[in-house]
Design a protein around this motif. Structure first.
Motif, short mmCIF file in Angstrom:
data_model
loop_
_atom_site.label_atom_id
_atom_site.label_comp_id
_atom_site.label_asym_id
_atom_site.label_seq_id
_atom_site.Cartn_x
_atom_site.Cartn_y
_atom_site.Cartn_z
N PHE A 1 -6.01 -9.79 -3.66
CA PHE A 1 -4.75 -9.59 -3.66
C PHE A 1 -3.70 -9.88 -2.46
CE2 PHE A 1 -0.97 -6.82 -2.75
CZ PHE A 1 -0.37 -6.94 -3.96
N LYS A 2 -4.40 -9.64 -1.21
CA LYS A 2 -3.73 -10.16 -0.05
C LYS A 2 -3.31 -11.73 -0.11
CE LYS A 2 -5.24 -6.64 2.91
NZ LYS A 2 -5.97 -5.98 4.24
N VAL A 3 -4.46 -12.59 -0.06
CA VAL A 3 -4.33 -13.81 -0.29
C VAL A 3 -3.54 -14.45 -1.16
CG1 VAL A 3 -5.66 -16.12 -0.43
CG2 VAL A 3 -6.69 -14.03 0.98
N ASN A 4 -3.69 -14.30 -2.54
CA ASN A 4 -2.74 -14.73 -3.72
C ASN A 4 -1.41 -14.37 -3.74
OD1 ASN A 4 -4.91 -16.42 -4.82
ND2 ASN A 4 -6.20 -14.68 -4.94
N ILE A 5 -1.20 -12.99 -3.38
CA ILE A 5 0.13 -12.51 -3.48
C ILE A 5 1.22 -13.17 -2.57
CG2 ILE A 5 0.12 -10.56 -2.11
CD1 ILE A 5 1.61 -10.57 -5.44
N GLU A 6 0.56 -13.45 -1.49
CA GLU A 6 1.17 -14.20 -0.57
C GLU A 6 1.84 -15.61 -1.06
OE1 GLU A 6 0.29 -16.15 3.80
OE2 GLU A 6 -0.01 -13.96 3.73
N LYS A 7 0.78 -16.22 -1.47
CA LYS A 7 0.88 -17.59 -2.20
C LYS A 7 2.17 -17.56 -3.35
CE LYS A 7 -3.64 -19.23 -1.40
NZ LYS A 7 -4.83 -19.83 -2.21
N LEU A 8 1.97 -16.37 -4.23
CA LEU A 8 2.70 -16.18 -5.35
C LEU A 8 4.25 -15.97 -4.89
CD1 LEU A 8 0.66 -14.14 -7.74
CD2 LEU A 8 1.32 -16.46 -8.05
N ILE A 9 4.43 -15.13 -3.73
CA ILE A 9 5.58 -14.87 -3.29
C ILE A 9 6.41 -16.01 -2.80
CG2 ILE A 9 6.98 -13.62 -1.53
CD1 ILE A 9 5.15 -11.36 -1.76
N GLU A 10 5.74 -17.09 -2.23
CA GLU A 10 5.94 -18.32 -1.69
C GLU A 10 6.61 -19.24 -2.87
OE1 GLU A 10 3.00 -20.24 0.92
OE2 GLU A 10 3.10 -18.70 2.33
N LEU A 11 6.21 -19.13 -4.04
CA LEU A 11 5.97 -20.03 -4.91
C LEU A 11 7.61 -19.55 -5.81
CD1 LEU A 11 2.65 -20.77 -6.17
CD2 LEU A 11 4.35 -22.39 -5.20
N ALA A 12 7.81 -18.20 -5.61
CA ALA A 12 8.87 -17.64 -6.40
C ALA A 12 10.25 -17.66 -5.68
CB ALA A 12 8.58 -16.10 -6.57
N GLU A 13 11.15 -17.77 -6.45
CA GLU A 13 12.71 -17.64 -6.16
C GLU A 13 13.18 -16.41 -5.55
OE1 GLU A 13 15.46 -20.89 -7.59
OE2 GLU A 13 14.27 -20.20 -9.34
N SER A 14 12.77 -15.27 -6.62
CA SER A 14 12.95 -13.98 -6.27
C SER A 14 11.79 -13.06 -7.17
CB SER A 14 14.24 -13.53 -7.04
OG SER A 14 14.19 -13.78 -8.38
N VAL A 15 11.57 -12.06 -6.47
CA VAL A 15 10.56 -11.07 -7.09
C VAL A 15 11.28 -9.63 -7.10
CG1 VAL A 15 8.39 -10.19 -6.58
CG2 VAL A 15 8.67 -12.48 -6.05
N ASP A 16 10.92 -8.97 -8.24
CA ASP A 16 11.45 -7.67 -8.42
C ASP A 16 10.13 -6.80 -9.08
OD1 ASP A 16 13.14 -5.42 -8.69
OD2 ASP A 16 13.31 -5.83 -11.02
N ILE A 17 9.77 -5.82 -8.25
CA ILE A 17 8.63 -4.81 -8.49
C ILE A 17 8.95 -3.41 -8.82
CG2 ILE A 17 6.32 -4.02 -7.80
CD1 ILE A 17 6.36 -6.85 -5.73
N ASN A 18 8.71 -2.86 -9.63
CA ASN A 18 8.67 -1.42 -10.07
C ASN A 18 7.42 -0.80 -10.53
OD1 ASN A 18 12.08 -1.24 -10.10
ND2 ASN A 18 11.59 -3.23 -11.31
N LEU A 19 7.34 0.63 -10.15
CA LEU A 19 6.42 1.12 -10.54
C LEU A 19 6.74 2.24 -11.44
CD1 LEU A 19 5.14 -0.16 -7.82
CD2 LEU A 19 3.81 1.84 -7.54
N TYR A 20 5.79 2.77 -12.40
CA TYR A 20 6.35 3.73 -13.39
C TYR A 20 5.26 4.66 -13.70
CZ TYR A 20 9.79 0.01 -14.49
OH TYR A 20 10.72 -0.82 -14.55
N ASN A 21 5.65 5.93 -13.73
CA ASN A 21 4.59 7.05 -14.04
C ASN A 21 5.04 7.41 -15.49
OD1 ASN A 21 2.98 8.31 -12.13
ND2 ASN A 21 4.50 9.17 -11.06
N GLN A 22 3.75 7.65 -16.21
CA GLN A 22 4.00 7.82 -17.63
C GLN A 22 4.32 9.32 -17.84
OE1 GLN A 22 0.68 6.78 -20.21
NE2 GLN A 22 1.87 7.62 -22.18
N VAL A 23 5.35 9.53 -18.47
CA VAL A 23 5.86 10.97 -18.53
C VAL A 23 5.63 11.57 -19.87
CG1 VAL A 23 7.52 10.83 -16.59
CG2 VAL A 23 8.20 10.16 -18.86
N ILE A 24 5.42 10.64 -20.95
CA ILE A 24 5.39 11.33 -22.26
C ILE A 24 4.01 10.45 -22.86
CG2 ILE A 24 6.35 11.60 -24.60
CD1 ILE A 24 8.98 11.86 -23.44
#
Length: 94
Positions: free
Chosen positions: A71-94
Motif C-alpha cells: 500500500f505505502k509504495v503504490n499509493i505514493e505512486k498513484l498520488i503522484e500520477l493523479a491531478e486530484s484525489v478524493d477519499i471517503n469512508l462509509y459505514n453501512q447503516v442499513i
C-alpha cells in the motif's frame, strides 16, 4: 462493513501507468485478511475519472492495509500520477 471510495482524476498521458500500478495494489490488497472486495472503476462519461471502490470488514483491517508495504509504495505512486484525489469512508447503516 466499511466501504472506501478513492476517486482520482488522471491525465490521459498518465492513465496507462496509473492502471498498471493500481493493478499491483489491487491484486495484493485482495489477498489481505479483512478485505471483501477491491476494484478500480473508470468513469463512463469521463475516462480520466478512476475510482477505487473497496469493502473491508473493519476499521482495524483498513489500518493494517494502510500499514502494508504494498500500500505505502503504490499509493505514493498513484498520488503522484493523479491531478486530484478524493477519499471517503462509509459505514453501512442499513
Amino acid at each position: 462493513m466499511i466501504k472506501i471510495t478513492a476517486k482520482a482524476n488522471v491525465k490521459e498521458e498518465n492513465r496507462a501507468l496509473y492502471l498498471e500500478v493500481a493493478s499491483i495494489l489491487a491484486k495484493a490488497s485482495r489477498k489481505e485478511e479483512g478485505n471483501i472486495s477491491y476494484g478500480l472503476f473508470q468513469g463512463t462519461k469521463n475516462p480520466s475519472t478512476l475510482t477505487f471502490i473497496e469493502e473491508w470488514e473493519s476499521f482495524e483491517a483498513i489500518k493494517i492495509h494502510e500499514e502494508s508495504e504494498h500500500f505505502k509504495v503504490n499509493i505514493e505512486k498513484l498520488i503522484e500520477l493523479a491531478e486530484s484525489v478524493d477519499i471517503n469512508l462509509y459505514n453501512q447503516v442499513i
